[in-house]
Design a protein around this motif. Structure first.
Motif, PDB file in Angstrom:
ATOM      1  N   LEU A   1       0.837  -1.201   0.000  1.00 41.91           N
ATOM      2  CA  LEU A   1       0.000   0.000   0.000  1.00 41.91           C
ATOM      3  C   LEU A   1       0.873   1.252   0.000  1.00 41.91           C
ATOM      4  O   LEU A   1       1.992   1.238   0.514  1.00 41.91           O
ATOM      5  CB  LEU A   1      -0.900   0.020   1.234  1.00 41.91           C
ATOM      6  CG  LEU A   1      -2.046  -0.985   1.287  1.00 41.91           C
ATOM      7  CD1 LEU A   1      -2.765  -0.884   2.621  1.00 41.91           C
ATOM      8  CD2 LEU A   1      -3.027  -0.752   0.143  1.00 41.91           C
ATOM      9  N   PRO A   2       0.368   2.355  -0.539  1.00 40.87           N
ATOM     10  CA  PRO A   2       1.102   3.618  -0.449  1.00 40.87           C
ATOM     11  C   PRO A   2       1.249   4.061   1.007  1.00 40.87           C
ATOM     12  O   PRO A   2       0.521   3.611   1.894  1.00 40.87           O
ATOM     13  CB  PRO A   2       0.226   4.599  -1.235  1.00 40.87           C
ATOM     14  CG  PRO A   2      -0.658   3.754  -2.091  1.00 40.87           C
ATOM     15  CD  PRO A   2      -0.871   2.474  -1.320  1.00 40.87           C
ATOM     16  N   LEU A   3       2.192   4.956   1.236  1.00 39.52           N
ATOM     17  CA  LEU A   3       2.434   5.544   2.558  1.00 39.52           C
ATOM     18  C   LEU A   3       2.186   7.040   2.468  1.00 39.52           C
ATOM     19  O   LEU A   3       2.746   7.723   1.597  1.00 39.52           O
ATOM     20  CB  LEU A   3       3.872   5.279   3.000  1.00 39.52           C
ATOM     21  CG  LEU A   3       4.367   5.996   4.265  1.00 39.52           C
ATOM     22  CD1 LEU A   3       3.582   5.540   5.491  1.00 39.52           C
ATOM     23  CD2 LEU A   3       5.868   5.765   4.463  1.00 39.52           C
ATOM     24  N   VAL A   4       1.354   7.554   3.364  1.00 39.09           N
ATOM     25  CA  VAL A   4       1.089   8.994   3.443  1.00 39.09           C
ATOM     26  C   VAL A   4       1.681   9.517   4.744  1.00 39.09           C
ATOM     27  O   VAL A   4       1.354   9.025   5.830  1.00 39.09           O
ATOM     28  CB  VAL A   4      -0.428   9.287   3.390  1.00 39.09           C
ATOM     29  CG1 VAL A   4      -0.685  10.786   3.582  1.00 39.09           C
ATOM     30  CG2 VAL A   4      -1.022   8.809   2.066  1.00 39.09           C
TER      31      VAL A   4
ATOM     32  N   PRO B   1       7.913   6.994  -5.301  1.00 41.70           N
ATOM     33  CA  PRO B   1       6.621   7.460  -5.830  1.00 41.70           C
ATOM     34  C   PRO B   1       5.423   6.962  -5.032  1.00 41.70           C
ATOM     35  O   PRO B   1       4.320   7.496  -5.169  1.00 41.70           O
ATOM     36  CB  PRO B   1       6.603   6.884  -7.256  1.00 41.70           C
ATOM     37  CG  PRO B   1       7.567   5.740  -7.235  1.00 41.70           C
ATOM     38  CD  PRO B   1       8.623   6.118  -6.249  1.00 41.70           C
ATOM     39  N   LYS B   2       5.635   5.947  -4.182  1.00 44.93           N
ATOM     40  CA  LYS B   2       4.526   5.440  -3.364  1.00 44.93           C
ATOM     41  C   LYS B   2       4.373   6.200  -2.046  1.00 44.93           C
ATOM     42  O   LYS B   2       3.457   5.923  -1.279  1.00 44.93           O
ATOM     43  CB  LYS B   2       4.726   3.954  -3.077  1.00 44.93           C
ATOM     44  CG  LYS B   2       4.389   3.047  -4.256  1.00 44.93           C
ATOM     45  CD  LYS B   2       4.275   1.595  -3.808  1.00 44.93           C
ATOM     46  CE  LYS B   2       3.701   0.734  -4.911  1.00 44.93           C
ATOM     47  NZ  LYS B   2       3.509  -0.674  -4.480  1.00 44.93           N
ATOM     48  N   ILE B   3       5.287   7.133  -1.792  1.00 39.82           N
ATOM     49  CA  ILE B   3       5.207   7.923  -0.560  1.00 39.82           C
ATOM     50  C   ILE B   3       4.720   9.335  -0.887  1.00 39.82           C
ATOM     51  O   ILE B   3       5.305  10.029  -1.724  1.00 39.82           O
ATOM     52  CB  ILE B   3       6.566   8.007   0.150  1.00 39.82           C
ATOM     53  CG1 ILE B   3       7.067   6.613   0.530  1.00 39.82           C
ATOM     54  CG2 ILE B   3       6.453   8.878   1.410  1.00 39.82           C
ATOM     55  CD1 ILE B   3       8.437   6.611   1.196  1.00 39.82           C
ATOM     56  N   THR B   4       3.669   9.754  -0.207  1.00 42.46           N
ATOM     57  CA  THR B   4       3.172  11.122  -0.321  1.00 42.46           C
ATOM     58  C   THR B   4       3.538  11.865   0.960  1.00 42.46           C
ATOM     59  O   THR B   4       3.162  11.431   2.056  1.00 42.46           O
ATOM     60  CB  THR B   4       1.645  11.140  -0.499  1.00 42.46           C
ATOM     61  OG1 THR B   4       1.297  10.452  -1.704  1.00 42.46           O
ATOM     62  CG2 THR B   4       1.132  12.581  -0.567  1.00 42.46           C
ATOM     63  N   LEU B   5       4.282  12.948   0.816  1.00 43.13           N
ATOM     64  CA  LEU B   5       4.680  13.765   1.958  1.00 43.13           C
ATOM     65  C   LEU B   5       3.902  15.071   1.951  1.00 43.13           C
ATOM     66  O   LEU B   5       3.948  15.825   0.980  1.00 43.13           O
ATOM     67  CB  LEU B   5       6.181  14.060   1.922  1.00 43.13           C
ATOM     68  CG  LEU B   5       6.698  15.089   2.940  1.00 43.13           C
ATOM     69  CD1 LEU B   5       6.504  14.585   4.364  1.00 43.13           C
ATOM     70  CD2 LEU B   5       8.166  15.416   2.673  1.00 43.13           C
ATOM     71  N   ILE B   6       3.204  15.346   3.029  1.00 45.91           N
ATOM     72  CA  ILE B   6       2.507  16.622   3.211  1.00 45.91           C
ATOM     73  C   ILE B   6       3.258  17.349   4.316  1.00 45.91           C
ATOM     74  O   ILE B   6       3.153  16.993   5.494  1.00 45.91           O
ATOM     75  CB  ILE B   6       1.039  16.400   3.578  1.00 45.91           C
ATOM     76  CG1 ILE B   6       0.330  15.693   2.421  1.00 45.91           C
ATOM     77  CG2 ILE B   6       0.342  17.721   3.879  1.00 45.91           C
ATOM     78  CD1 ILE B   6      -0.757  14.777   2.827  1.00 45.91           C
ATOM     79  N   HIS B   7       4.061  18.340   3.956  1.00 48.53           N
ATOM     80  CA  HIS B   7       4.946  18.985   4.932  1.00 48.53           C
ATOM     81  C   HIS B   7       4.501  20.395   5.286  1.00 48.53           C
ATOM     82  O   HIS B   7       5.243  21.156   5.910  1.00 48.53           O
ATOM     83  CB  HIS B   7       6.393  19.004   4.428  1.00 48.53           C
ATOM     84  CG  HIS B   7       6.565  19.623   3.086  1.00 48.53           C
ATOM     85  ND1 HIS B   7       6.529  20.970   2.879  1.00 48.53           N
ATOM     86  CD2 HIS B   7       6.781  19.056   1.878  1.00 48.53           C
ATOM     87  CE1 HIS B   7       6.709  21.232   1.608  1.00 48.53           C
ATOM     88  NE2 HIS B   7       6.865  20.094   0.970  1.00 48.53           N
ATOM     89  N   THR B   8       3.279  20.744   4.906  1.00 41.17           N
ATOM     90  CA  THR B   8       2.707  22.030   5.300  1.00 41.17           C
ATOM     91  C   THR B   8       1.562  21.782   6.289  1.00 41.17           C
ATOM     92  O   THR B   8       0.987  20.689   6.318  1.00 41.17           O
ATOM     93  CB  THR B   8       2.168  22.784   4.082  1.00 41.17           C
ATOM     94  OG1 THR B   8       1.253  21.934   3.368  1.00 41.17           O
ATOM     95  CG2 THR B   8       3.314  23.181   3.142  1.00 41.17           C
ATOM     96  N   PRO B   9       1.228  22.764   7.125  1.00 39.65           N
ATOM     97  CA  PRO B   9       0.164  22.565   8.113  1.00 39.65           C
ATOM     98  C   PRO B   9      -1.167  22.195   7.461  1.00 39.65           C
ATOM     99  O   PRO B   9      -1.503  22.681   6.379  1.00 39.65           O
ATOM    100  CB  PRO B   9       0.078  23.925   8.814  1.00 39.65           C
ATOM    101  CG  PRO B   9       1.440  24.529   8.631  1.00 39.65           C
ATOM    102  CD  PRO B   9       1.897  24.076   7.275  1.00 39.65           C
TER     103      PRO B   9
END
Length: 326
Positions: free
Chosen positions: A190-193, A206-214
């Motif tokens: 599975l992807p990793l968020v 490409p399977k990792i989504t990084l959200i680094h903003t609030p």
């Protein structure tokens, strides 16, 4: 009862969530709440509550100017119990951190005589305060956090990713999550968020989504409800509010076998040594491969979350405050 709530100039998100929810319920119970800060005179109230003491912080010096009972929530002492590298990144920050820690220990040797009582958020945190600040166990009450059941609840449908949520600190162990994930079998992975504001790195997988903003609390809840599993292998947690929010959503947990993580998670997760990439990888793979285990942990999570609520938290605060009113 009239309660004076100390309002610091800055507070952490988790502290603000805690304070706001307890205050909202105290008002609903019929109590009057007055917020005040360092530029204000001590208000004419029955009791003062300072909910803001993270990292073994001591209360404001105005405590020395009043005979009004002063209750302090000390959320833990990670900066004292962990090596400096987990809380301070640069060498200059580590030196500053050493000074801050020494000062906090010294100031508590004075203020512990003035504080009417201390609230903390887990049995583990209480043990930490006794060990590192030399506070008396009888002076400390454990009251767990609650969660917002209007935001965090079970949602049916496909759960399509592994999830981690934290505001970046080295102690959150995010790099080891990425390392363990990279070692998992690629087949059906599975992807990793990663919802991790202020994370300093970039992701090439490409399977990792990084959200680094609030992100908003509503958005955090959306990510949580749609997750297959919640990954939270922190080196230190005094409570770990995201653990409770994941349980409320029926999301199985993988977390550390140390500090307050097992105390809060109970039978809703798998526990790993936070220093072991192999254990973390194996736990993620196990949840991916074992649908029966996943279903059982999900049911356990929902059941365990029923024992926590902000109303229960506020009622325990109310009862404690009333004990100290003359």
């Amino acid at each position: 009862m009239k309660i004076g709530v100390w309002k610091p100039q800055r507070d952490e998100t988790s502290v603000r969530i805690y304070t706001d929810n307890v205050v909202e319920h105290l008002k609903a119970f019929g109590h009057e709440v007055v917020f005040w800060g360092k530029d204000d005179e001590v208000p004419p109230v029955d009791i003062i509550w300072d909910a803001s003491c993270t990292g073994a912080q001591y209360p404001n010096r105005k405590i020395l100017q009043t005979s009004i009972p002063w209750i302090v929530t000390v959320h833990g002492a990670a900066n004292l119990s962990l090596p400096l590298k987990y809380n301070f990144l640069r060498f200059s920050d580590k030196l500053k951190g050493w000074y801050i820690n020494a000062r906090r220990k010294f100031m508590w040797s004075i203020y512990r005589q003035k504080v009417a009582h201390i609230i903390t958020v887990s049995k583990y945190a209480k043990e930490e305060l006794v060990e590192y600040l030399h506070l008396e166990p009888g002076q400390i009450s454990v009251i767990y956090h609650g969660y917002d059941d209007n935001l965090f609840y079970r949602q049916s449908g496909e759960k399509s990713y592994l999830l981690h949520v934290s505001v970046y600190q080295p102690k959150k162990n995010v790099d080891r999550i990425v390392e363990a994930y990279s070692q998992m079998k690629e087949v059906d992975k599975l992807p990793l968020v990663l919802v991790c504001p202020n994370y300093p790195g970039i992701m090439t997988d490409p399977k990792i989504t990084l959200i680094h903003t609030p992100v908003s609390r509503k958005q955090v809840a959306k990510y949580m409800k749609e997750a297959y599993a919640f990954i939270f292998p922190s080196f230190h947690e005094s409570f770990g509010m995201p653990l409770l929010e994941a349980m409320a959503c029926g999301v199985p947990i993988i977390t550390s076998n140390s500090t307050a993580c097992p105390e809060i998670t109970g039978n809703a997760g798998l526990f790993v040594d936070p220093l072991s990439t192999t254990e973390l990888k194996n736990a993620m793979q196990k949840l991916m491969d074992d649908a029966v285990l996943h279903k059982q942990l999900s049911e356990n999570a929902l059941e365990r979350a029923k024992g926590f609520s902000w109303e229960k938290t506020a009622r325990l605060h109310e009862a404690l405050f009333l004990r100290f009113i003359v």
